[in-house]
Write an enzyme that holds these catalytic residues in place. Structure first.
Site, PDB file in Angstrom:
ATOM      1  N   ASP A  96       4.540  64.237  33.696  1.00  0.00           N
ATOM      2  CA  ASP A  96       2.967  63.997  33.651  1.00  0.00           C
ATOM      3  C   ASP A  96       2.645  62.951  32.856  1.00  0.00           C
ATOM      4  O   ASP A  96       1.642  62.439  32.676  1.00  0.00           O
ATOM      5  CB  ASP A  96       2.141  65.315  33.023  1.00  0.00           C
ATOM      6  CG  ASP A  96       2.617  65.713  31.703  1.00  0.00           C
ATOM      7  OD1 ASP A  96       3.267  64.958  30.917  1.00  0.00           O
ATOM      8  OD2 ASP A  96       2.095  66.806  31.389  1.00  0.00           O
ATOM      9  N   TYR A 102       6.987  54.863  27.194  1.00  0.00           N
ATOM     10  CA  TYR A 102       8.254  55.343  26.548  1.00  0.00           C
ATOM     11  C   TYR A 102       9.178  54.130  26.424  1.00  0.00           C
ATOM     12  O   TYR A 102      10.097  54.151  25.871  1.00  0.00           O
ATOM     13  CB  TYR A 102       8.902  56.515  27.316  1.00  0.00           C
ATOM     14  CG  TYR A 102       8.514  57.739  27.257  1.00  0.00           C
ATOM     15  CD1 TYR A 102       9.310  58.344  26.130  1.00  0.00           C
ATOM     16  CD2 TYR A 102       7.052  58.222  27.548  1.00  0.00           C
ATOM     17  CE1 TYR A 102       8.506  59.851  25.703  1.00  0.00           C
ATOM     18  CE2 TYR A 102       6.920  59.563  27.179  1.00  0.00           C
ATOM     19  CZ  TYR A 102       7.457  60.470  26.320  1.00  0.00           C
ATOM     20  OH  TYR A 102       6.946  61.557  25.870  1.00  0.00           O
TER      21      TYR A 102
END
Length: 440
Positions: A170, A263
């Site tokens: 998600d 990330y």
């Protein structure tokens, strides 16, 4: 309209109450006849389950509910398995984060050595769930969002190639929600995107609104100054997450043509992350001190009072993605969604056997990946390195190979040398004795 039966594997998770609230909000499009919880930690699950039982009795008394530690009871007569397990729970996450930091390497739940350690624990747990599903409900689908999704997806590709498991994440959804805010839209569902990469490791190449207008110039301009932090803040965000969303502006600068997954900061700026980490107090500690305590105390209050208003449980908006996916399969909606699937030529100039995260059209037969074409050398090189890490981890688990796990940690872009990788690995082996196969 058909009603479905769902088992939530990881019934004792702090995310489970939010998923229950989200399922209840979506009963019109995804009707349920039964919800079951499954966990191997009976005590932890019971605290969550008793509160959820009260919520369900109040809001949807016709849905059958049970919780169990018995796989046969849990997995018999289910249409969907929603899996979010954490093998070793938060105390092991704390070790994943703190052990690399002792060696000057970033400590993160899914990236670098910590993610590799977590992956070595998760593979066996997820494979066990797939086996239960195939034994007791062979027609069911597993929607897996157990981390680290990339390593788990590679393991299921190798070891369960014909299983009905879809691996999802998600994080892109959270970023797309911020993009929608930045672009002045009400919801990310008003956007159509093209995206390619690996899990927690990808880039958007196209973001349009429903009329086909290009939203990238507006988003780009904002991200160049503020990262993914919208001008009008929504819910308050923890400092560590705020830093990740803000740092996106530096990640974006490496390729201003695309928009990055947040990330990537761990792979492109590992020195920055180490510098801004407290080796004695990591993200795992934050979660244990706040989320863990809050959810469990709310559940106890609800159970004690016998009514849901006695404790505050938050709906898990990100988890609506799981309902979108279940609905797409159940009702053949052909919705366009980001999933982790075998590449098979979707990215033309990349390893066909890599598990890539790309848009797919989802219907009752599962996902149909969309072709993303050729990708630039910068992204291809980074992805190739990271795929090699993930494949080596899975091979290390299968072969119980010390050497392959040392190679995997050495190859991670977050680790400076083979000697540092070896020192970290030896510490991780000691910490994970109960969970990893014995390496030789």
């Amino acid at each position: 309209m058909k009603k479905f039966s769902v088992v939530i594997a990881g019934g004792g998770s702090t995310f489970t109450p939010g998923i229950i609230l989200m399922l209840l909000e979506n009963l019109k499009r995804f009707p349920l006849r039964a919800i079951k919880f499954y966990d191997n930690d009976a005590q932890r699950q019971e605290t969550i389950a008793k509160a959820c039982e009260i919520v369900l009795t109040e809001k949807a008394p016709d849905i059958e509910f049970c919780y169990t530690t018995d796989p046969k009871t849990a997995f018999t007569d289910v249409d969907f398995v929603m899996a979010h397990i954490r093998v070793g729970k938060y105390p092991m996450r704390e070790k994943d984060e703190k052990i690399p930091l002792r060696h000057g390497v970033l400590g993160q739940e899914t990236c670098g050595p910590g993610g590799i350690a977590y992956g070595m624990r998760s593979i066996g747990g997820v494979l066990e769930l797939v086996e239960y599903m195939e034994k007791y409900s062979p027609d069911a689908w597993m929607l897996n969002y157990s981390n680290p999704a990339a390593i788990v997806a590679e393991a299921t590709r190798r070891l369960k190639p014909n299983s009905k498991i879809l691996n999802i994440c998600d994080m892109p959804i959270g970023i797309e929600s911020r993009m929608a805010q930045i672009a002045g839209l009400k919801s990310r569902k008003e956007m159509k995107v093209r995206y390619y990469g690996l899990n927690h490791f990808g880039w958007w190449t196209q973001v349009e609104d429903s009329q086909g207008n290009d939203l990238l110039p507006v988003i780009r301009k904002h991200v160049a100054e503020h990262g993914y932090i919208p001008k009008v803040e929504g819910e308050p965000v923890e400092a560590s997450w705020n830093d990740t969303f803000g740092k996106a502006k530096d990640v974006w600068a490496l390729d201003p043509e695309t928009m990055p997954n947040t990330y990537l900061k761990y792979y492109l700026f590992p020195d920055y992350v180490v510098e801004h980490s407290n080796p004695d107090h990591t993200r795992a500690n934050e979660v244990m001190e706040h989320r863990e305590k809050n959810v469990f105390s709310a559940c106890r209050a609800i159970t004690q009072a016998g009514k849901s208003s006695a404790g505050h449980l938050e709906i898990d908006e990100h988890a609506s993605y799981i309902v979108d996916l279940a609905t797409a399969i159940a009702f053949n909606t052909q919705e366009r969604m980001l999933l982790i699937v075998p590449n098979n030529g979707a990215i033309i100039n990349f390893d066909p056997e890599a598990m890539v995260e790309i848009p797919c059209i989802v219907g009752s037969n599962g996902p149909e990946p969309l072709v993303m074409g050729k990708i630039p050398l910068f992204q291809k090189g980074m992805m190739g390195q990271q795929v090699a890490v993930e494949k080596l981890v899975v091979e290390a688990w299968i072969e119980k190979s010390y050497l392959k796990l040392w190679q995997a940690i050495t190859m991670s872009k977050t680790v400076p040398s083979a000697s540092v990788a070896k020192a970290i690995l030896d510490d991780l082996i000691e910490a994970n004795k109960e969970y990893w196969p014995e390496l030789k």
